[in-house]
Motif scaffolding. Structure first.
Motif, PDB file in Angstrom:
ATOM      1  N   ALA A 165       0.883  -1.147  -0.060  1.00  0.00           N
ATOM      2  CA  ALA A 165       0.136   0.134  -0.057  1.00  0.00           C
ATOM      3  C   ALA A 165       0.941   1.271   0.167  1.00  0.00           C
ATOM      4  CB  ALA A 165      -0.969   0.177   1.163  1.00  0.00           C
ATOM      5  N   LYS A 166       1.954   1.143   0.986  1.00  0.00           N
ATOM      6  CA  LYS A 166       2.872   2.248   0.900  1.00  0.00           C
ATOM      7  C   LYS A 166       3.442   2.796  -0.615  1.00  0.00           C
ATOM      8  CE  LYS A 166       3.901   1.932   5.745  1.00  0.00           C
ATOM      9  NZ  LYS A 166       5.113   1.782   6.676  1.00  0.00           N
ATOM     10  N   ILE A 167       3.898   1.494  -1.147  1.00  0.00           N
ATOM     11  CA  ILE A 167       4.408   1.508  -2.430  1.00  0.00           C
ATOM     12  C   ILE A 167       3.638   2.158  -3.511  1.00  0.00           C
ATOM     13  CG2 ILE A 167       5.635   0.215  -4.462  1.00  0.00           C
ATOM     14  CD1 ILE A 167       6.625  -1.677  -2.370  1.00  0.00           C
ATOM     15  N   ALA A 189       2.311   9.262  -6.435  1.00  0.00           N
ATOM     16  CA  ALA A 189       2.675  10.486  -6.013  1.00  0.00           C
ATOM     17  C   ALA A 189       3.815  10.950  -7.302  1.00  0.00           C
ATOM     18  CB  ALA A 189       3.352  10.720  -4.872  1.00  0.00           C
ATOM     19  N   ARG A 190       4.570   9.879  -7.645  1.00  0.00           N
ATOM     20  CA  ARG A 190       5.463  10.020  -8.915  1.00  0.00           C
ATOM     21  C   ARG A 190       4.868  10.151 -10.061  1.00  0.00           C
ATOM     22  NH1 ARG A 190       8.303   5.854  -6.093  1.00  0.00           N
ATOM     23  NH2 ARG A 190       7.804   4.209  -7.443  1.00  0.00           N
ATOM     24  N   HIS A 191       3.873   9.454 -10.331  1.00  0.00           N
ATOM     25  CA  HIS A 191       2.987   9.465 -11.633  1.00  0.00           C
ATOM     26  C   HIS A 191       2.361  10.894 -11.614  1.00  0.00           C
ATOM     27  CE1 HIS A 191       0.581   8.431 -14.936  1.00  0.00           C
ATOM     28  NE2 HIS A 191      -0.461   8.680 -14.390  1.00  0.00           N
ATOM     29  N   ARG A 232       4.869  17.466 -14.950  1.00  0.00           N
ATOM     30  CA  ARG A 232       6.067  17.831 -15.744  1.00  0.00           C
ATOM     31  C   ARG A 232       5.871  17.833 -17.258  1.00  0.00           C
ATOM     32  NH1 ARG A 232       9.183  15.088 -11.699  1.00  0.00           N
ATOM     33  NH2 ARG A 232       9.231  13.221 -12.958  1.00  0.00           N
ATOM     34  N   GLN A 233       5.252  16.543 -17.580  1.00  0.00           N
ATOM     35  CA  GLN A 233       4.868  16.372 -19.242  1.00  0.00           C
ATOM     36  C   GLN A 233       3.906  17.413 -19.631  1.00  0.00           C
ATOM     37  OE1 GLN A 233       3.292  12.561 -19.082  1.00  0.00           O
ATOM     38  NE2 GLN A 233       5.471  11.506 -19.221  1.00  0.00           N
ATOM     39  N   ALA A 234       2.817  17.820 -19.036  1.00  0.00           N
ATOM     40  CA  ALA A 234       1.988  18.954 -19.118  1.00  0.00           C
ATOM     41  C   ALA A 234       2.673  20.253 -19.432  1.00  0.00           C
ATOM     42  CB  ALA A 234       0.776  19.036 -18.412  1.00  0.00           C
TER      43      ALA A 234
END
Length: 443
Positions: free
Chosen positions: A131-133, A139-141, A147-149
């Motif tokens: 669950a933590k992973i 969050a990384r996604h 950043r991509q936008a």
């Protein structure tokens, strides 16, 4: 990379008092990221973690081949004693001496036999870990999406800057790049030196749609109110450099292009070398920096050879065909003088990027016919044996080559298939004559 000979094959070796001190219940485990080739009765090992090369001779090769990461030392000794018919005590001494060398080199670890893992009281905590992973991944996604936008917005804004013109496209492996700039002299310069790599926009659109090419856009832009006469570099809408001069921007962009070419050609033998083709046969010229490989490559082209590539030679291990990558040659002032070429073109940092058209014709590639390893002037010319050829060639191999699990076997096959000649550095004229003699092009 130094070649370190390991000598464990001494059937009359005296058995030291400490020969059997190591616990025979330990399991020898290969722990490093290794690439291995067997050449005749020798084993050549490249340790990628330390960038070192080792050569195993005789019985050390036999011991190495017996390590499976599961059997204890005692079992290895028993098997080798049974196969060889030698006394177990002597075999034990040979095995332990070999293992001592392997362990000291950092490529083998001696571990206790694996014990069965028993369930503990922390199973609940372990079950909560996924669950933590998942939270961290989400969050990384989210950050990546933002950043991509933002990169897309930035790219559109850069395209609207006054004076922006698009140059290219050029192909580098499976990457196709366009460069947009509002500095006309930068665009014109890149058009000139990258001309042999140009592809048609129609082909790019078709292959991009099929997923066989990856499009990349670069912007080299001057914003007078921000940068003055300096420029900034953006790749896919993300800034990589800011406030640098035009010559440095060109240098940085060309270095980035070489990185794409290297990254997109995994599965090839990649050498830091030049390559020139004569009648379908390709001579590859490698050497440490300053040995004159680019100068000799250029001289071979001036002498009538077809230019294949410089700095990055990509060889298909299945058929030894060299893939053309006709980038500009990077030549310093002394090389330019020796070759009778102009010293400056307005964008020189340390070396001048010489377009192929100033030297001769571009080649479509061909099969490797010879490998030339340039050595200092006072060296002896020498035709290398297979093992020496592999170990010396390793210092000219790009690390990306070893993403192939059988990279060492591929290198060994290459060195068995073509002559590998150690050649002392000389004048370009002398080097050209000697190489043509080796290829049988002159008497």
């Amino acid at each position: 990379m130094p070649s370190v000979p390991w000598h464990c094959d001494r059937p009359t070796m005296s058995i030291s008092e400490n020969a059997d001190d190591t616990d025979d219940t330990l399991v020898p485990v290969i722990v490093s990221d290794l690439r291995i080739a067997t050449i005749d009765d020798q084993t050549v090992i490249l340790d990628r973690s330390t960038d070192s090369c080792h050569v195993l001779n005789g019985s050390s090769t036999i011991v190495w081949a017996s390590l499976d990461g599961e059997r204890m030392i005692g079992a290895v000794i028993d098997e080798l004693a049974a196969e060889s018919g030698m006394e177990r005590q002597l075999v034990s001494s040979i095995v332990h001496k070999a293992l001592d060398v392997f362990v000291e080199a950092g490529i083998v670890d001696l571990r206790p036999e694996s014990a069965e893992t028993l369930p503990g009281d922390d199973e609940a905590a372990a079950s909560a870990e996924p669950a933590k992973i998942d939270e961290r991944a989400a969050a990384r996604h989210a950050r990546r999406t933002r950043r991509q936008a933002w990169a897309v917005v930035t790219e559109h804004a850069l395209d609207r800057l006054p004076g922006i013109e698009i140059h290219g496209p050029w192909q580098f492996g499976d990457v196709v790049a366009t460069i947009a700039t509002n500095r006309a002299e930068i665009g014109d310069y890149l058009d000139r030196i990258l001309e042999p790599l140009r592809v048609s926009s129609g082909d790019v659109d078709a292959e991009t749609a099929q997923g066989t090419m990856r499009p990349i856009s670069i912007h080299i832009v001057e914003r007078p109110r921000v940068d003055g006469d300096l420029v900034s570099i953006y790749e896919q809408g993300r800034r990589r450099d800011r406030n640098i001069g035009a010559a440095q921007a060109i240098e940085t962009t060309l270095q980035r292009i070489n990185q794409w070419a290297t990254a997109s050609n995994t599965g090839s033998i990649m050498l830091h070398a030049g390559a020139v083709e004569f009648g379908g046969s390709v001579v590859v010229v490698a050497g440490q920096s300053g040995r004159g490989k680019s100068t000799l490559t250029a001289a071979l082209v001036q002498s009538g050879g077809g230019y294949v590539t410089d700095e990055l030679v990509m060889i298909d291990p299945s058929d030894l065909q060299v893939r053309p990558y006709p980038k500009a040659l990077d030549l310093g002032p002394r090389s330019l003088e020796l070759l009778g070429l102009p010293l400056d073109d307005g964008f020189v940092v340390d070396k001048r990027h010489v377009p192929v058209g100033e030297l001769g014709e571009v080649s479509a590639g061909g099969r490797v016919a010879a490998l030339i390893l340039l050595e200092p002037e006072n060296s002896e010319e020498q035709l290398l044996g297979d093992v020496d050829a592999v170990t010396e060639l390793l210092s000219h191999v790009f690390a990306a080559t070893h993403t192939m699990p059988d990279s060492m076997t591929a290198l060994a096959r290459l060195c068995r298939s073509v002559p590998v000649l150690r050649l002392p550095r000389s004048t370009p004229e002398s080097g050209v004559e000697r190489i043509k003699q080796a290829l049988g092009l002159v008497n």
